[in-house]
Design a protein around this motif. Structure first.
Motif, PDB file in Angstrom:
ATOM      1  N   PHE A  17      11.197  -2.201   5.824  1.00  0.00           N
ATOM      2  CA  PHE A  17      10.241  -2.240   6.926  1.00  0.00           C
ATOM      3  C   PHE A  17       8.962  -1.530   6.495  1.00  0.00           C
ATOM      4  O   PHE A  17       9.001  -0.382   6.069  1.00  0.00           O
ATOM      5  N   ILE A  18       7.853  -2.250   6.592  1.00  0.00           N
ATOM      6  CA  ILE A  18       6.557  -1.669   6.265  1.00  0.00           C
ATOM      7  C   ILE A  18       5.672  -1.718   7.504  1.00  0.00           C
ATOM      8  O   ILE A  18       5.869  -2.548   8.392  1.00  0.00           O
ATOM      9  N   HIS A  19       4.702  -0.814   7.551  1.00  0.00           N
ATOM     10  CA  HIS A  19       3.846  -0.706   8.720  1.00  0.00           C
ATOM     11  C   HIS A  19       2.392  -0.902   8.319  1.00  0.00           C
ATOM     12  O   HIS A  19       1.973  -0.499   7.234  1.00  0.00           O
ATOM     13  N   ALA A  20       1.621  -1.541   9.211  1.00  0.00           N
ATOM     14  CA  ALA A  20       0.191  -1.750   8.970  1.00  0.00           C
ATOM     15  C   ALA A  20      -0.539  -1.696  10.302  1.00  0.00           C
ATOM     16  O   ALA A  20       0.063  -1.775  11.368  1.00  0.00           O
ATOM     17  N   GLY A  21      -1.882  -1.539  10.249  1.00  0.00           N
ATOM     18  CA  GLY A  21      -2.676  -1.336  11.446  1.00  0.00           C
ATOM     19  C   GLY A  21      -3.273  -2.610  12.013  1.00  0.00           C
ATOM     20  O   GLY A  21      -3.582  -3.555  11.291  1.00  0.00           O
ATOM     21  N   GLY A  22      -3.428  -2.629  13.334  1.00  0.00           N
ATOM     22  CA  GLY A  22      -4.059  -3.768  13.992  1.00  0.00           C
ATOM     23  C   GLY A  22      -3.161  -4.992  14.010  1.00  0.00           C
ATOM     24  O   GLY A  22      -1.950  -4.907  14.175  1.00  0.00           O
ATOM     25  N   THR A  23      -3.769  -6.152  13.817  1.00  0.00           N
ATOM     26  CA  THR A  23      -3.038  -7.421  13.758  1.00  0.00           C
ATOM     27  C   THR A  23      -2.707  -7.754  12.302  1.00  0.00           C
ATOM     28  O   THR A  23      -3.543  -7.558  11.413  1.00  0.00           O
ATOM     29  N   ILE A  24      -1.511  -8.261  12.057  1.00  0.00           N
ATOM     30  CA  ILE A  24      -1.074  -8.590  10.701  1.00  0.00           C
ATOM     31  C   ILE A  24      -1.148 -10.101  10.501  1.00  0.00           C
ATOM     32  O   ILE A  24      -0.657 -10.873  11.326  1.00  0.00           O
ATOM     33  N   HIS A  25      -1.760 -10.503   9.403  1.00  0.00           N
ATOM     34  CA  HIS A  25      -1.849 -11.918   9.053  1.00  0.00           C
ATOM     35  C   HIS A  25      -1.069 -12.159   7.769  1.00  0.00           C
ATOM     36  O   HIS A  25      -1.309 -11.501   6.759  1.00  0.00           O
ATOM     37  N   GLU A  26      -0.120 -13.084   7.833  1.00  0.00           N
ATOM     38  CA  GLU A  26       0.682 -13.446   6.659  1.00  0.00           C
ATOM     39  C   GLU A  26       0.164 -14.766   6.102  1.00  0.00           C
ATOM     40  O   GLU A  26       0.080 -15.755   6.823  1.00  0.00           O
ATOM     41  N   GLN A  29       0.836  -1.187   0.000  1.00  0.00           N
ATOM     42  CA  GLN A  29       0.000   0.000   0.000  1.00  0.00           C
ATOM     43  C   GLN A  29       0.879   1.247   0.000  1.00  0.00           C
ATOM     44  O   GLN A  29       1.981   1.253   0.554  1.00  0.00           O
ATOM     45  N   LYS A  30       0.371   2.325  -0.566  1.00  0.00           N
ATOM     46  CA  LYS A  30       1.191   3.515  -0.799  1.00  0.00           C
ATOM     47  C   LYS A  30       1.684   4.168   0.486  1.00  0.00           C
ATOM     48  O   LYS A  30       2.667   4.900   0.458  1.00  0.00           O
ATOM     49  N   ASP A  31       1.003   3.935   1.630  1.00  0.00           N
ATOM     50  CA  ASP A  31       1.442   4.553   2.881  1.00  0.00           C
ATOM     51  C   ASP A  31       2.065   3.548   3.843  1.00  0.00           C
ATOM     52  O   ASP A  31       2.250   3.851   5.016  1.00  0.00           O
ATOM     53  N   ALA A  32       2.406   2.353   3.350  1.00  0.00           N
ATOM     54  CA  ALA A  32       2.909   1.300   4.227  1.00  0.00           C
ATOM     55  C   ALA A  32       4.417   1.399   4.473  1.00  0.00           C
ATOM     56  O   ALA A  32       4.905   0.973   5.518  1.00  0.00           O
ATOM     57  N   PHE A  33       5.178   1.951   3.539  1.00  0.00           N
ATOM     58  CA  PHE A  33       6.634   1.979   3.667  1.00  0.00           C
ATOM     59  C   PHE A  33       7.070   2.841   4.835  1.00  0.00           C
ATOM     60  O   PHE A  33       6.586   3.959   5.020  1.00  0.00           O
ATOM     61  N   LEU A  34       8.016   2.317   5.639  1.00  0.00           N
ATOM     62  CA  LEU A  34       8.541   3.040   6.793  1.00  0.00           C
ATOM     63  C   LEU A  34      10.021   3.349   6.620  1.00  0.00           C
ATOM     64  O   LEU A  34      10.438   4.504   6.728  1.00  0.00           O
ATOM     65  N   ALA A  35      10.846   2.327   6.345  1.00  0.00           N
ATOM     66  CA  ALA A  35      12.286   2.515   6.208  1.00  0.00           C
ATOM     67  C   ALA A  35      12.869   1.320   5.462  1.00  0.00           C
ATOM     68  O   ALA A  35      12.218   0.286   5.300  1.00  0.00           O
ATOM     69  N   ALA A  36      14.131   1.470   5.025  1.00  0.00           N
ATOM     70  CA  ALA A  36      14.801   0.378   4.310  1.00  0.00           C
ATOM     71  C   ALA A  36      16.294   0.644   4.273  1.00  0.00           C
ATOM     72  O   ALA A  36      16.755   1.778   4.482  1.00  0.00           O
ATOM     73  N   ALA A  37      17.044  -0.406   3.978  1.00  0.00           N
ATOM     74  CA  ALA A  37      18.479  -0.254   3.775  1.00  0.00           C
ATOM     75  C   ALA A  37      18.727   0.561   2.512  1.00  0.00           C
ATOM     76  O   ALA A  37      17.969   0.476   1.540  1.00  0.00           O
ATOM     77  N   LYS A  38      19.787   1.376   2.521  1.00  0.00           N
ATOM     78  CA  LYS A  38      20.093   2.159   1.338  1.00  0.00           C
ATOM     79  C   LYS A  38      20.381   1.227   0.166  1.00  0.00           C
ATOM     80  O   LYS A  38      21.087   0.230   0.298  1.00  0.00           O
ATOM     81  N   GLY A  39      19.834   1.564  -0.979  1.00  0.00           N
ATOM     82  CA  GLY A  39      19.954   0.722  -2.163  1.00  0.00           C
ATOM     83  C   GLY A  39      18.621   0.123  -2.570  1.00  0.00           C
ATOM     84  O   GLY A  39      18.431  -0.256  -3.721  1.00  0.00           O
ATOM     85  N   VAL A  40      17.675   0.044  -1.614  1.00  0.00           N
ATOM     86  CA  VAL A  40      16.330  -0.419  -1.931  1.00  0.00           C
ATOM     87  C   VAL A  40      15.624   0.674  -2.733  1.00  0.00           C
ATOM     88  O   VAL A  40      15.603   1.839  -2.337  1.00  0.00           O
TER      89      VAL A  40
END
Length: 263
Positions: A158-167, A115-126
């Motif tokens: 690292f991506i972020h999401a709300g509530g409980t995450i199910h993979e 999702q467009k607002d899910a990205f939080l951080a990443a290693a440089k090069g991503v």
């Protein structure tokens, strides 16, 4: 390994933050405003795009920044580089209650779509880009799924999401239908489309929206139990009522109720 190889620790439960450990000269990129704290010896710099190095000069940087505008994000990202002699730590916090999902892109085929607002951080090069949907249905009616972000590389993200995450891992041909707001991310092999909710009564009075995402395997999917848009709508609906203000619940039925003069 083209990306910087970073180590990390997740802290907390429902309001998590990720602590990234940087060796000398290692860099992590992050969305503007996600910083929580950092140790002395880390240099912070604001840059155009994601700093992945694949832009091809000024034109490439402007192109990357323009793509970020399409996803509703800032033109700028922030880099954090360890300029000291030893290991240093920098932490990034979740923007609202939920979970931070660490993803090793090298283990997921080098790419995930989120999702467009899910990205939080990443290693440089991503590389942080945009993923247009091929089908008109997904493009015009997808809501939160219209334009999604793609993260490419072989490092940690690292991506972020709300509530409980199910993979959930989908087998070849296996289909999963998800509310468009509950879809967080998926791997590159998952086929994604938008379908309409069948039945007039369900569409008008179900309160679940007119469309849902259809995901077809093979691949991995991450689903969130509490999209921020749903949380925000519930907070708005529960706010004290003032005469003259609308307080619909978000479904078409709520809008019809307001039109008919309901309070």
């Amino acid at each position: 390994m083209n990306n910087h190889e970073i180590d990390y620790v997740l802290h907390g439960d429902d309001m998590q933050f990720v602590e990234v450990e940087l060796d000398p000269s290692e860099t992590v990129i992050a969305e503007a405003g996600s910083l929580m704290m950092m140790e002395d010896g880390i240099e912070m710099e604001t840059i155009f795009g994601d700093g992945s190095g694949g832009g091809g000069g000024l034109f490439g940087k402007l192109k990357g920044a323009g793509k970020r505008l399409l996803t509703g994000e800032s033109l700028f990202m922030t880099t954090f580089t360890n300029t000291g002699a030893g290991k240093k730590h920098v932490s990034f916090a979740s923007p609202y209650p939920g979970k931070i999902i660490p993803v090793d892109l090298s283990q997921e085929g080098g790419k995930i779509i989120c999702q467009k607002d899910a990205f939080l951080a990443a290693a440089k090069g991503v590389s942080v880009g945009i993923e247009f949907q091929r089908r008109l249905g997904a493009g015009f009616f997808g809501g939160e799924g219209f334009i999604m972000q793609k993260l490419e590389g072989d490092g940690m993200a690292f991506i972020h999401a709300g509530g409980t995450i199910h993979e959930k891992t989908l087998a070849p041909g296996e289909v999963l239908r998800v509310d468009t707001g509950c879809l967080v991310a998926m791997t590159r092999g998952v086929d994604y489309n938008i379908e309409t909710v069948k039945g007039v009564k369900t569409a008008l009075f179900g309160g679940e929206g007119l469309f849902f995402a259809t995901l077809r395997g093979p691949g991995k999917v991450w689903v969130q139990s509490l999209p921020f848009s749903r949380l925000a709508s519930r907070v708005f609906a529960a706010a004290p009522y003032t005469p003259g203000e609308s307080k619909g619940e978000g479904s078409v039925a709520g809008g019809l109720f307001d039109l008919l003069g309901g309070k």
